[in-house]
Scaffold this active site. Structure first.
Site, mmCIF file in Angstrom:
data_model
loop_
_atom_site.group_PDB
_atom_site.id
_atom_site.type_symbol
_atom_site.label_atom_id
_atom_site.label_comp_id
_atom_site.label_asym_id
_atom_site.label_seq_id
_atom_site.Cartn_x
_atom_site.Cartn_y
_atom_site.Cartn_z
ATOM 1 N N LYS A 37 -3.738 -13.699 -17.808
ATOM 2 C CA LYS A 37 -4.683 -14.581 -18.495
ATOM 3 C C LYS A 37 -4.045 -15.200 -19.736
ATOM 4 C CE LYS A 37 -8.821 -13.326 -18.270
ATOM 5 N NZ LYS A 37 -10.003 -12.468 -18.338
ATOM 6 N N ARG A 107 -11.263 -10.143 -24.090
ATOM 7 C CA ARG A 107 -11.119 -9.993 -22.641
ATOM 8 C C ARG A 107 -9.828 -9.274 -22.295
ATOM 9 N NH1 ARG A 107 -14.233 -14.092 -19.791
ATOM 10 N NH2 ARG A 107 -15.182 -15.594 -21.223
ATOM 11 N N HIS A 481 -18.838 -11.531 -7.713
ATOM 12 C CA HIS A 481 -17.971 -10.357 -7.612
ATOM 13 C C HIS A 481 -17.734 -9.962 -6.160
ATOM 14 C CE1 HIS A 481 -17.222 -5.963 -7.457
ATOM 15 N NE2 HIS A 481 -16.459 -6.211 -8.493
ATOM 16 N N SER A 805 17.920 5.002 16.116
ATOM 17 C CA SER A 805 16.587 4.581 15.706
ATOM 18 C C SER A 805 16.069 5.612 14.719
ATOM 19 C CB SER A 805 15.651 4.496 16.922
ATOM 20 O OG SER A 805 14.376 4.062 16.520
ATOM 21 N N CYS A 872 11.757 2.942 13.784
ATOM 22 C CA CYS A 872 10.557 2.918 14.621
ATOM 23 C C CYS A 872 9.434 3.784 14.066
ATOM 24 C CB CYS A 872 10.885 3.358 16.052
ATOM 25 S SG CYS A 872 11.458 5.058 16.163
ATOM 26 N N TYR A 892 16.833 -3.970 13.063
ATOM 27 C CA TYR A 892 15.467 -4.339 13.457
ATOM 28 C C TYR A 892 14.483 -3.281 12.963
ATOM 29 C CZ TYR A 892 15.686 -0.733 17.091
ATOM 30 O OH TYR A 892 15.786 0.466 17.749
#
Length: 923
Positions: A37, A107, A481, A805, A872, A892
Site C-alpha cells: 500500500k 492502515r 469481503h 525417478s 514422480c 521432467y
C-alpha cells in the site's frame, strides 16, 4: 536517533510540491520496506495522481517491534513524531485541534496484498472538542457526529478488542425506535446520542488490566488525547500482523510470516459529506472474467468500509458518471484507470474517495483475479502490445488453474433456481448449507461438503471460507469481503442474493417469493459464474483445455520446450488406469512418469493375489500367477494404447504383501464369533490357521520391511509375471502397428547389487517375449531413488539404470524418519505453527531432501551420462518445488493428471526466472 530509516513520507507539502520519499528503486523493491500500500501510494504521488498526504512506518519496524515483545525500537517513536509533525505542517492542521482538526486513517500494508486480514482505524483525531471544530468547518453537524461514532466503534473494536456487534446492536435498536431503515436516516441528534452510548459501551467492555493507558479513576475512558489515539492505533495495526485470520491467510497463500506489515498514516478524505461525495472500489478490468471494462462498486455519501463490509448495497461503477454531481470526478477517475494500466502494465485494483466533488486515490495494487480473468488479461495485454509472451505466461498463477480444471455445473442439467445474486467468483459447488464458519469447519472435518451461507462474511470467517466448497451471501457487492477473498482462493461465490432472508441463530434462510426455507444440512448448488442458487444437488462436469487456457499453455510449452532459451523440462503424469492416462494426455502430459501396478491388484483381483501369497502348493501359486498375468497384460494393453507413442514408466510391485491380505483384527473378530456360535471345528481351525499365516507376514514397520525390490528378489516369480505382462502387451501393440514405449522401474533399491540382479532378470524376461513374438523390444530399465542410501550411492547404482525417478514421498519419509501416514495429522501442523518447519515437506520439497537429490543427480550422470532423471512424488506437481527441480537440472516432473497444466505453466515460468525474468504477479 536510529541509523535505520523507519518512516517514509508521501504526497505533497503545503506549497503543492511532491515530497515523496522513495523506499526502493522499483515498486517491487519498495513494497518490502513500506508495504504494497505504501509503495503504491508513493508511486501514484510520483506520477502526479491526487493522493492524500501521509507517511509509512516500515515493515522492518513491525518485525523489530514484534520480536522485542511489542516494544518500540530505540529512536523510532521520535522519528514517527517528526513525521507526524511534518504532516501537520504540510496540512496546516493539527490532530485534535478545536477549530480545524486534522483527521487521519491508520492502515496496514503488507508486502503482499492481504485484503481484510489486518486492521484499519479511520477518523482518528476526533474527541469531544475536535468534533465541534469538524462541524464548524463543514457546517454539517450530522457528518461530524457520524464520523465521531464511526471512530469510536472502529477504535474500540480494532484497538481495544470490544465486540463490534455491541455497537451494531445499539445502532439497530435506535433505528427500530425511530422507525427508520438505514443508518443515513439517523439525524445529527441521534448520532450524538449514539456517541455517548458508544463511549459507555467502551467503558463497560474494555479490560482495564490489559489497557491501563485508558484508565481514569479505575474506569476505562475513551481516550481524548489524539497522540495517544495514534500511538495505540499504530500498535494495534502492527499487532494485527499476527492475528489468527492473517496467519491463516498467509498459510493459505504461502506468504512468509517474517515480512511484517507497514503502518500507513494518511490524511482522511471523506466520502460521506453529502451527495457530492462518494467512495468506491474498482478494477481497471473485470477480475471475474477479464473483460476489458471498468468493474467495481461505489456508494454515495459513504465511507470506504461501507463498500467492502457489504452493509449497504452498492451501485456499479459504470453509473458513477451518470450522477451530475459526480460526473466530473467520474471522468477523472476513468482517465486514471488508463494512466494506471499504462504505468503498471497490468490490471489494477483501486480504492477512491470523492470529497465534495474532489477525487482522491487512496490505494492501488495489482488486482486479484480469477484464473479465467488472469488468462484473458494476460493474453489481451500481450495482443495490445503492453507485455511480451514471457510476461503473459508469468502473469498467471499456476495454482489458480485448479479453478479451471475441476468440474462445473452440467449445462444440460434440469435446475430449480431458487434465487440469483452477483456472480462474484466463478466455478460451481454443491454442499450442505451451514450458517457459521465454525459449523463449516465441523462439516469439513466430517467429510461433509458444505456451502457457507452468511449475510456477509468478515475477516473472522476465513477459516469457514477455506473449509467450505463455496460461499453464498445475501448482501455485499462484487468487491465485498466475500467476493475478494473467494476469488483469491479460487472458491465459487455468489453475493448479494437479496431474496435470501437469513436467520443465523435459527440456522435457517427463507427465500422471498417462494415457500422454501433452507435449514442447516439442506443441499444446494451455487454457480459463481452466473450468480445462480439452485435447490438440491446438480451434476458437475469436467471442463476441457480450450480458449484462453489452451493459448497460455501453448505459449508456456513454446517457451518450456525451446532448447535455445535454456534447459527443457518435461511434464508427465502419474496414472494407474486407462481413464487417468487418457485424461493426462488430454491435459498435455508428455508421458506417464509413474504407473503404480499395486493399484491394479485391488477390487476383484485382490482374491487372486491373496491366493498367491497364502498358497501352500506350487500348483495354486502357478494358477494365481497365470490369472494375474492375464489381468496385468490387459491393463497394460489399455494403458500403452491410450499413451501410444509416449513413454509409460511402469513401477513393479512395491508394497509389502500383507497389505493385500485381510485385516487381522477383523479376522480375529470373525474367529471369535465363530467360536461363540459353536461353528464346526474344521471351520474354526481353518480360520485360525489363516490368522496365524497373516500374522506371520505382518510387519511392525512396513517402510523398513519386505517391500519394493526386496519383494521382487524374494519372490522372483512376481517380477517375471509383471515383466512378461508388460513386454507382451508392448509386443502385441507393435504387431498392430502402434508405438508403445514402456519402461520398467524397480522400486526402493538401496544397493547397486539389488538393481544389477533385477535388471538382469528383467532384460532376460523381455528378450524371451521378444523372441516369442519375433521382434525387437527395447524396454529401458531404471529405478526409483527413494532412500537416502540410494541417493548417496547413485554413482554406483547409476551403472545399471537407464533412468532415475525420485520418489519424494518415501525419500522425505526416510530422510526425516517421519511416517507420512501418521505425522501430517499428528504433529506436522504444530511444527508449522511453531516454525520448526517452514512448509510441509510432503507438499513442498525440503532443502535437506533436495541435497540428496542433487547428490544423486551428479552421481547418476557420472555413472551414466545418458541417464534420464525425473521426479514422480507429490512435490512434482507443486509450483515452488518445480522451480527448484528446474534449477537442479531435473529432466521432467510427473504429477497427478489435474496438475499437469499447472506443471506445464510452472516449468515455463521456471525457465523464464532462470533467465532473469522476475515473476511479477501478486500473491
Amino acid at each position: 536517533m536510529s541509523e535505520t530509516k523507519h518512516v517514509y513520507r508521501f504526497g505533497k507539502d503545503a506549497s503543492g510540491n511532491d515530497v515523496t520519499e522513495v523506499a526502493g528503486n522499483t515498486v517491487d523493491e519498495a513494497k518490502y520496506v513500506v508495504g504494497g500500500k505504501g509503495a503504491n501510494l508513493a508511486e501514484m504521488a510520483k506520477i502526479g495522481l491526487p493522493v492524500p498526504p501521509g507517511f509509512s512506518i516500515t515493515c522492518q519496524t513491525c518485525v523489530a517491534y514484534s520480536s522485542a515483545g511489542n516494544v518500540w525500537p530505540e529512536g523510532v517513536l521520535d522519528e514517527i513524531d517528526e513525521a507526524r509533525k511534518d504532516l501537520e505542517e504540510r496540512m496546516g492542521k493539527k490532530l485534535g485541534d478545536a477549530e480545524d482538526p486534522l483527521l487521519v486513517s491508520v492502515r496496514s500494508g503488507a508486502p503482499f496484498s492481504m485484503p481484510g486480514m489486518m486492521d484499519t482505524v479511520l477518523n482518528l483525531g476526533l474527541n469531544d472538542v475536535s468534533v465541534h471544530g469538524l462541524i464548524a468547518q463543514t457546517e454539517n453537524p450530522r457528518f461530524g457526529w457520524d464520523s465521531y461514532r464511526r471512530f469510536i466503534q472502529m477504535f474500540s473494536n480494532v484497538v481495544m478488542g470490544v465486540d463490534s456487534d455491541l455497537f451494531e446492536n445499539a445502532i439497530t435498536s435506535l433505528k427500530l425506535k425511530k422507525g427508520v431503515k438505514n443508518d443515513t436516516d439517523l439525524t445529527a441528534e441521534d448520532l450524538e446520542k449514539l456517541v455517548a452510548e458508544f463511549k459507555d459501551i467502551f467503558a463497560k467492555n474494555v479490560d482495564v488490566k490489559e489497557h491501563p493507558e485508558v484508565v481514569v479513576d479505575g474506569r476505562a475512558v475513551f481516550p481524548s488525547d489524539p497522540y495517544l489515539q495514534l500511538r495505540l492505533a499504530e500498535q494495534a495495526v502492527f499487532g494485527s500482523w499476527m492475528n489468527e485470520r492473517a496467519i491463516l491467510y498467509r498459510k493459505q497463500n504461502k506468504i512468509p510470516d517474517d515480512l511484517g506489515t507497514a503502518v500507513n498514516v494518511q490524511v482522511m478524505v471523506f466520502g460521506n459529506k453529502g451527495d457530492t461525495s462518494a467512495t468506491g472500489v474498482a478494477f481497471t478490468r473485470n477480475p471475474a472474467d477479464g473483460t476489458n471494462e471498468r468493474y467495481g462498486d461505489f456508494l454515495v455519501n459513504a465511507q470506504g468500509e461501507d463498500v467492502v463490509a457489504g452493509i449497504r448495497n452498492t451501485e456499479p461503477i459504470a453509473d458513477l458518471r451518470k450522477i451530475p454531481a459526480l460526473e466530473e470526478a467520474g471522468n477523472e477517475l476513468y482517465h486514471i484507470f488508463e494512466v494506471l494500466e499504462d504505468h503498471y502494465r497490468d490490471m489494477m485494483d483501486i480504492e477512491f474517495t470523492i470529497e465534495q466533488g474532489k477525487l482522491w486515490m487512496l490505494q492501488t495494487r495489482v488486482g486479484k483475479r480469477t484464473a479465467l480473468s488472469a488468462l484473458k488479461v494476460a493474453i489481451d495485454m500481450e495482443r495490445e502490445g503492453r507485455i511480451s509472451k514471457e510476461e503473459a505466461v508469468q502473469r498467471v498463477n499456476p495454482e489458480q488453474l485448479d479453478q479451471l480444471l475441476h468440474p462445473q455445473l452440467d449445462p444440460n442439467a434440469d435446475l430449480e433456481v431458487l434465487a440469483t445474486g452477483l456472480n462474484a467468483s466463478p466455478g460451481a459447488a454443491v454442499g450442505e448449507v451451514v450458517f457459521s464458519s465454525d459449523d463449516a469447519v465441523k462439516f469439513a472435518e466430517d467429510n461433509r461438503p458444505c456451502i457457507l451461507v452468511r449475510w456477509e462474511t468478515n475477516p473472522d470467517d476465513l477459516k469457514g471460507m477455506v473449509a467450505a466448497e463455496g460461499i453464498l451471501t445475501s448482501h455485499g457487492g462484487k468487491t465485498s469481503h466475500a467476493a475478494v477473498i473467494a476469488r483469491g482462493m479460487g472458491a465459487p461465490c455468489v453475493c448479494g442474493v437479496e431474496a435470501l432472508k437469513i436467520d443465523a441463530t435459527k440456522k435457517e434462510a427463507r427465500v422471498s417469493g417462494t415457500d422454501v426455507v433452507l435449514h442447516e444440512g439442506d443441499v444446494i448448488s451455487i454457480d459463481g459464474t452466473t450468480g445462480r442458487v439452485i435447490l438440491g444437488s446438480v451434476a458437475l462436469v469436467r471442463p476441457e483445455l480450450t480458449g484462453d487456457l489452451e493459448t497460455i499453455l501453448e505459449w508456456a510449452d513454446e517457451i518450456r520446450l525451446d532448447p535455445s532459451r535454456g534447459a527443457v523440462m518435461g511434464v508427465r503424469a502419474n496414472a494407474d488406469n486407462p481413464a487417468d492416462a487418457q485424461l493426462s494426455r488430454d491435459f498435455g502430459a508428455e508421458g506417464i512418469g509413474l504407473c503404480r501396478t499395486e493399484h491394479m491388484f485391488l477390487g476383484e483381483r485382490k482374491q487372486i493375489i491373496q491366493s498367491f501369497i497364502l498358497a501352500e502348493s506350487d500348483g495354486i501359486k502357478e494358477r494365481a500367477l497365470g490369472k494375474l498375468l492375464d489381468a496385468q497384460k490387459g491393463d497394460f494393453l489399455s494403458m500403452f494404447e491410450a499413451m501410444d507413442g509416449k513413454t509409460v514408466i511402469v513401477r513393479l510391485l512395491d508394497p509389502p504383501l500383507h497389505e493385500f491380505l485381510d485385516n487381522p483384527r477383523d479376522l480375529a473378530v470373525e474367529l471369535a464369533h465363530l467360536e461363540d456360535k459353536g461353528a464346526a471345528k474344521s471351520e474354526i481351525a481353518e480360520k485360525r490357521d489363516l490368522l496365524r499365516r497373516i500374522d506371520s507376514m505382518t510387519e511392525a514397520n512396513p517402510m523398513l520391511g519386505l517391500r519394493g525390490c526386496r519383494l521382487g528378489i524374494v519372490y522372483p516369480e512376481l517380477t517375471d509375471m509383471q515383466v512378461r505382462a508388460i513386454a507382451s502387451a508392448a509386443a502385441e501393440l507393435k504387431s498392430r502397428g502402434l508405438d508403445p514405449k514402456p519402461e520398467i522401474m524397480v522400486p526402493l533399491v538401496s544397493t547397486a547389487n539389488e538393481l544389477a540382479m533385477l535388471r538382469e532378470q528383467i532384460l532376460k524376461g523381455v528378450q524371451e517375449v521378444a523372441d516369442k513374438y519375433g521382434m525387437e523390444l527395447n524396454i529401458p530399465v531404471g529405478t526409483m531413488i527413494e532412500l537416502p542410501r540410494a541417493a548417496l550411492e547413485a554413482d554406483e547404482i547409476g551403472q545399471y539404470a537407464d533412468f532415475f525417478s525420485f520418489g519424494t514421498n518415501d525419500l522425505t519419509q526416510t530422510t526425516f524418519g517421519f511416517s507420512r501416514d501418521d505425522v501430517e495429522s499428528a504433529f506436522i501442523p504444530m511444527y508449522l505453527r511453531k516454525k520448526i518447519l517452514a512448509t510441509n515437506p510432503f507438499e513442498t520439497l525440503d532443502d535437506g531432501v533436495n541435497k540428496l537429490i542433487k547428490i544423486a543427480l551428479q552421481g547418476g550422470r557420472t555413472a551414466n551420462p545418458k541417464i534420464v532423471c525425473g521426479v514422480c512424488g507429490e512435490t512434482g506437481g507443486d509450483p515452488d518445488s518445480i522451480h527448484t527441480y528446474y534449477d537442479d537440472g531435473v529432466d521432467y516432473v510427473s504429477c497427478s493428471p489435474y496438475r499437469v497444466p499447472i506443471a506445464r505453466l510452472t516449468a515455463a515460468q521456471a525457465k523464464i526466472a532462470a533467465n532473469g525474468g522476475a515473476i511479477s504477479r501478486d500473491k
